[in-house]
Design a protein around this motif. Structure first.
Motif, PDB file in Angstrom:
ATOM      1  N   ASN A   1      13.617  48.015 -58.071  1.00 50.69           N
ATOM      2  CA  ASN A   1      13.672  49.469 -57.872  1.00 50.69           C
ATOM      3  C   ASN A   1      13.673  49.829 -56.387  1.00 50.69           C
TER       4      ASN A   1
ATOM      5  N   SER B   1      17.094  48.953 -55.061  1.00 52.18           N
ATOM      6  CA  SER B   1      18.068  49.945 -55.536  1.00 52.18           C
ATOM      7  C   SER B   1      17.962  51.241 -54.730  1.00 52.18           C
ATOM      8  N   HIS B   2      16.733  51.690 -54.502  1.00 54.10           N
ATOM      9  CA  HIS B   2      16.507  52.925 -53.740  1.00 54.10           C
ATOM     10  C   HIS B   2      17.020  52.794 -52.307  1.00 54.10           C
TER      11      HIS B   2
ATOM     12  N   LYS C   1      13.894  47.082 -67.807  1.00 54.33           N
ATOM     13  CA  LYS C   1      12.491  47.282 -68.203  1.00 54.33           C
ATOM     14  C   LYS C   1      12.080  46.296 -69.287  1.00 54.33           C
TER      15      LYS C   1
ATOM     16  N   SER D   1      24.726  52.895 -66.446  1.00 50.96           N
ATOM     17  CA  SER D   1      23.537  52.857 -65.587  1.00 50.96           C
ATOM     18  C   SER D   1      22.230  53.089 -66.341  1.00 50.96           C
TER      19      SER D   1
ATOM     20  N   GLU E   1      19.111  50.345 -66.902  1.00 47.74           N
ATOM     21  CA  GLU E   1      17.703  50.542 -66.520  1.00 47.74           C
ATOM     22  C   GLU E   1      16.767  50.148 -67.659  1.00 47.74           C
TER      23      GLU E   1
ATOM     24  N   LYS F   1       5.960  43.109 -63.787  1.00 47.44           N
ATOM     25  CA  LYS F   1       6.145  44.426 -63.174  1.00 47.44           C
ATOM     26  C   LYS F   1       6.526  44.333 -61.691  1.00 47.44           C
TER      27      LYS F   1
ATOM     28  N   LEU G   1      10.248  44.101 -61.232  1.00 45.16           N
ATOM     29  CA  LEU G   1      10.873  45.399 -61.506  1.00 45.16           C
ATOM     30  C   LEU G   1      10.691  46.342 -60.323  1.00 45.16           C
ATOM     31  N   GLU G   2       9.498  46.316 -59.711  1.00 47.18           N
ATOM     32  CA  GLU G   2       9.249  47.144 -58.530  1.00 47.18           C
ATOM     33  C   GLU G   2      10.131  46.714 -57.367  1.00 47.18           C
TER      34      GLU G   2
ATOM     35  N   SER H   1      13.161  43.487 -49.957  1.00 49.43           N
ATOM     36  CA  SER H   1      12.460  44.058 -51.112  1.00 49.43           C
ATOM     37  C   SER H   1      11.566  43.050 -51.816  1.00 49.43           C
TER      38      SER H   1
END
Length: 341
Positions: free
Chosen positions: A183, A186-187, A169, A161, A165, A176, A179-180, A323
């Motif tokens: 994330n 994922s959250h 990146k 994991s 990550e 970016k 990537l946001e 997302s």
């Protein structure tokens, strides 16, 4: 331009069919992979929580994975022992249920209600029902028998994991936004699985306590079934309740059975309509139509385990669509509230 769009749609449809066919052909491997990924998302959240409490990561990793393994092994053992005993006693339960039906018919006849006893007993084919129940539980036992492979998969996913990550990146260094989006996805998916697993465990735990209190046979088995079937919306809780309700009819009385039914309904409604929306958010709800078709699709592709995974898989897709701004409309179509207000 229209011709190009039509060709694109056909391309997407063909790709979807090929992917589904591939998943069905490799269902045994896919089930292990999906379970490893979903369980890893839950365990990683717990590990992160422990890390935030200044507990070393490696120690957290060993403790959480060890506890999960111990609980699963214990659950597998209890289900296996209970199932063997249940199979031995099935003929006795069938006779008791048939006698209960005969007594009920006789009671009705004293009030002038004439019915065909043989037709009713043939319609209420308890042998077939118990056969279906046994097959379902047997499928769960088969799934638990793959536990070692799932644990190995979880261990490797968790070990990878951090480096994953870093790779993300590097990949999205110049983008970016993507990537946001990842994330955020994922959250949200970790939050969903953590809440759903917690509420499912709570459902099974409360059901087991109730059955122990009323001295119904195999309370741990039916509690485990209630926990697993909680991942199947609407019909799951009904299917999970039937064996315990029937056993309460032969081992207790009608008043106890009615109380158990009321408590079953109360627990499932409270958890699914109050607790889950509070922690997940109503916007994460799926349309009933989407749930229905996802149960059919993933049940066909992955078998009985696919029905347990149907909503988590579909929810994963919905969260992924939600997302990203370009696919948010798909998330709204899948929602049961028509989008965020």
């Amino acid at each position: 331009m229209d011709g190009m769009k039509i060709r694109n749609y056909f391309f997407y449809l063909a790709s979807f069919v090929i992917i589904i066919a591939g998943l069905k052909a490799a269902s045994e491997i896919v089930i292990i992979l999906f379970l490893a990924i979903f369980i890893s998302s839950i365990i990683s959240t717990i590990i992160l929580f422990l890390e935030n409490k200044n507990i070393p990561k490696f120690f957290s990793y060993l403790v959480v994975l060890g506890i999960f393994s111990l609980i699963t092994l214990l659950l597998s053992y209890i289900i296996n022992i209970s199932l063997k005993d249940f199979l031995i006693n099935i003929p006795q339960y069938e006779k008791q249920l048939q006698q209960l039906v005969v007594d009920t018919i006789a009671l009705g006849e004293t009030y002038g209600i004439e019915v065909d006893k043989k037709s009713i007993l043939d319609t209420l084919n308890f042998s077939s029902f118990f056969g279906i129940t046994t097959n379902l539980i047997g499928s769960i036992g088969t799934f638990l028998s793959k536990f070692l492979l799932i644990i190995i998969g979880i261990a490797f996913i968790l070990a990878e994991s951090k480096s994953f990550e870093k790779k993300l990146k590097i990949i999205f260094e110049k983008d970016k936004d993507r990537l946001e989006h990842f994330n955020l996805f994922s959250h949200n998916i970790k939050n969903y699985f953590l809440v759903k697993t917690t509420t499912s465990f709570l459902t099974g735990f409360l059901i087991a306590l109730i059955l122990i209190f009323f001295d119904i046979n195999y309370p741990i088995l039916w509690g485990a079934i209630a926990m697993l079937f909680n991942f199947i919306p609407v019909v799951g809780s009904i299917i999970a309740a039937i064996p315990a309700v029937l056993l309460s009819l032969v081992s207790a009385d009608i008043n106890t059975t009615i109380i158990i039914i009321i408590l079953y309904v109360g627990i499932n409604i409270s958890i699914s309509n109050i607790i889950e929306p509070k922690f997940m958010g109503k916007e994460l709800g799926l349309s009933p139509l989407i749930i229905f078709f996802s149960l059919i699709l993933w049940g066909w592709v992955l078998g009985i385990v696919g029905m347990f995974l149907a909503v988590p898989i579909t929810m994963t897709l919905k969260i992924a669509f939600d997302s990203n701004k370009s696919t948010k409309w798909l998330s709204i179509l899948m929602s049961d509230i028509g989008g965020k207000k």
